[in-house]
Scaffold this active site. Structure first.
Site, PDB file in Angstrom:
ATOM      1  N   SER A  50       0.948  -1.215  -0.059  1.00  0.00           N
ATOM      2  CA  SER A  50      -0.073  -0.008  -0.040  1.00  0.00           C
ATOM      3  C   SER A  50       0.920   1.375   0.007  1.00  0.00           C
ATOM      4  CB  SER A  50      -0.999   0.003   1.196  1.00  0.00           C
ATOM      5  OG  SER A  50      -0.009   0.269   2.355  1.00  0.00           O
ATOM      6  N   ASP A  83      -1.293  -1.618  -3.974  1.00  0.00           N
ATOM      7  CA  ASP A  83      -2.448  -1.754  -3.462  1.00  0.00           C
ATOM      8  C   ASP A  83      -2.964  -0.432  -3.268  1.00  0.00           C
ATOM      9  OD1 ASP A  83      -4.738  -3.150  -2.373  1.00  0.00           O
ATOM     10  OD2 ASP A  83      -3.764  -3.188  -0.264  1.00  0.00           O
ATOM     11  N   HIS A  84      -4.224  -0.240  -3.604  1.00  0.00           N
ATOM     12  CA  HIS A  84      -5.103   1.047  -3.589  1.00  0.00           C
ATOM     13  C   HIS A  84      -4.030   2.437  -4.052  1.00  0.00           C
ATOM     14  CE1 HIS A  84      -8.759  -0.604  -1.916  1.00  0.00           C
ATOM     15  NE2 HIS A  84      -8.140  -1.179  -1.192  1.00  0.00           N
ATOM     16  N   ASP A 105      -7.419   2.913  -7.568  1.00  0.00           N
ATOM     17  CA  ASP A 105      -8.620   3.125  -6.990  1.00  0.00           C
ATOM     18  C   ASP A 105      -9.332   4.437  -7.122  1.00  0.00           C
ATOM     19  OD1 ASP A 105     -10.916   3.128  -5.190  1.00  0.00           O
ATOM     20  OD2 ASP A 105      -9.898   2.290  -3.329  1.00  0.00           O
ATOM     21  N   HIS A 186     -12.315  -3.650   5.131  1.00  0.00           N
ATOM     22  CA  HIS A 186     -10.909  -3.772   5.407  1.00  0.00           C
ATOM     23  C   HIS A 186     -10.930  -3.916   6.993  1.00  0.00           C
ATOM     24  CE1 HIS A 186     -10.023  -1.629   1.297  1.00  0.00           C
ATOM     25  NE2 HIS A 186      -9.732  -2.745   1.336  1.00  0.00           N
ATOM     26  N   HIS A 220     -11.517  -7.661  -2.114  1.00  0.00           N
ATOM     27  CA  HIS A 220     -10.726  -7.083  -1.087  1.00  0.00           C
ATOM     28  C   HIS A 220     -11.127  -7.544   0.235  1.00  0.00           C
ATOM     29  CE1 HIS A 220      -8.302  -3.828  -3.282  1.00  0.00           C
ATOM     30  NE2 HIS A 220      -8.682  -4.612  -4.329  1.00  0.00           N
ATOM     31  N   GLY A 221     -10.562  -7.108   1.240  1.00  0.00           N
ATOM     32  CA  GLY A 221     -11.143  -7.112   2.603  1.00  0.00           C
ATOM     33  C   GLY A 221     -11.276  -8.713   2.947  1.00  0.00           C
ATOM     34  N   SER A 223      -9.687 -11.337   4.451  1.00  0.00           N
ATOM     35  CA  SER A 223      -9.145 -11.938   5.395  1.00  0.00           C
ATOM     36  C   SER A 223     -10.376 -12.822   6.250  1.00  0.00           C
ATOM     37  CB  SER A 223      -8.577 -11.091   6.446  1.00  0.00           C
ATOM     38  OG  SER A 223      -7.250 -10.957   6.239  1.00  0.00           O
ATOM     39  N   ASN A 263      -7.607 -10.537  -1.816  1.00  0.00           N
ATOM     40  CA  ASN A 263      -6.507  -9.872  -0.915  1.00  0.00           C
ATOM     41  C   ASN A 263      -6.630 -10.141   0.467  1.00  0.00           C
ATOM     42  OD1 ASN A 263      -6.264  -8.426  -3.321  1.00  0.00           O
ATOM     43  ND2 ASN A 263      -6.498  -6.221  -2.451  1.00  0.00           N
TER      44      ASN A 263
HETATM   45 ZN   LIG Z   1      -8.406  -3.253  -0.216  1.00  0.00          ZN
END
Ligand SMILES: [Zn+2]
Length: 342
Positions: A50, A83-84, A105, A186, A220-221, A223, A263
């Site tokens: 990032s 990233d982003h 983004d 996130h 994304h996000g 996890s 991600n």
């Molecule tokens: Zn993200």
């Protein structure tokens, strides 16, 4: 081998019907954990940084860490992804540094907080596609916004992706990969209960995949915030409130419907911090940083290995010869995404 185009990794993943985890790095131990997991599972890898990571580690350190990774793990195809990216300028500087993939983004304005409108997003993303494809570099765009704020990115509000707009966005921008918002956030606090089909709008992925069967979709996000990692952290003095992430089986469902990049950042953070807390508690007399960084690196590697196996990328590192970025430039010209204007 040199760093590989992310587009190639995703094209190969589409052919093989699997997904590729994209793991965030800020330092040496994270790079080593991911590369070691890739070696042990024979997986292609996406490493992403990032803006916050580039600032924390310093661009030159990050660049040379990744050069070392490609030297030491020369059998592993690995892409380095921004990233982003919040602006064309961030993407340009990443490309100049040697990133083989960038995310523009444009779902947020340059402050990475204020939601942007569709016209702005198309304009700014298309601009980055022209710049990046001219260098053979992959571009990921985002439509819709995620919840949560991490690394200073995010409006904190969820706006689900509209499938009609997704079709128009991909056609007008020429992006290689599209991040979609399906209700995830996130950070560690994604859901306050186990997510069902209402909280996690997997139907959006299915619909976009039906209408854009060749588009590489990105979650994304993603996890999973495993309970055992949260419990370990809390057992040794951590204070993580009860929370749920994205179940691995839902990600696997997404992979069946065009998701090629997943991600994962929070799970590695939880694993590392839990291991460090445990080490501190078990021997307060120790003061060699290697005493706690080694188990932290090991804990991150374990998470990455499990994800690589679950996403299906394990076993695929040796499937293909890497294509040079020059060859990617030639292919993009043929595809017509280089000189088109909107
Ligand atoms: Zn993200």
């Amino acid at each position: 081998m040199p760093l590989v185009s992310m587009r190639q990794l995703l094209d190969e993943a589409a052919k093989g019907g699997y997904g590729v985890g994209a793991f965030n790095v800020n330092n040496l131990e994270q790079v080593q954990a991911i590369m070691e997991a890739a070696r042990e599972t024979n997986s292609p890898a996406i490493i992403q940084a990032s803006r916050g990571a580039r600032k924390y580690a310093n661009d030159r350190f990050l660049y040379h860490l990744m050069q070392a990774a490609t030297e030491v793990y020369s059998e592993i195809p690995v892409a380095l992804h921004q990233d982003h990216g919040n602006s064309p300028e961030t993407c340009r500087s990443a490309i100049e540094l040697g990133f083989t993939s960038v995310m523009m983004d444009g779902s947020l304005m340059e402050d990475a907080k204020t939601p942007a409108d569709f016209a702005y997003n198309v304009r700014v993303t298309h601009h980055v596609v022209e710049m990046a494809h001219g260098r053979g570099v992959t571009v990921e765009g985002e439509l819709g916004t995620l919840g949560g704020i991490e690394d200073d990115v995010g409006s904190g509000e969820i706006h689900l992706t509209d499938p009609d707009q997704a079709v128009e966005f991909v056609e007008r921008t020429g992006v290689d990969a599209l991040a979609v918002a399906i209700g995830t956030s996130h950070g560690a606090y994604k859901f306050t209960k186990e997510p069902d089909r209402e909280l996690l709008a997997m139907s959006i992925i299915e619909e976009i995949n039906q209408r854009l069967p060749t588009a590489h979709l990105v979650m994304h996000g993603s996890s999973s915030v495993p309970k055992e990692l949260v419990d370990l952290l809390n057992r040794y003095g951590g204070e993580i409130r009860p929370t749920w992430g994205v179940p691995v089986r839902e990600i696997q469902e997404g992979i069946k419907h065009g998701v090629r990049k997943v991600n994962v950042d929070t799970d590695l953070r939880l694993a590392a911090t839990g291991a460090i807390r445990k080490a501190f508690a078990e021997d307060p007399g120790e003061f060699d940083p290697r005493y706690y960084l080694k188990p932290a690196r090991e804990a991150m590697k374990k998470v990455v290995k499990a994800r690589m196996e679950a996403f299906g990328q394990a076993g695929h590192a040796g499937d293909y010869e890497p294509i040079s970025l020059e060859e990617m430039v030639r292919r993009y010209k043929e595809e017509g995404h280089l000189l088109t204007t909107t």
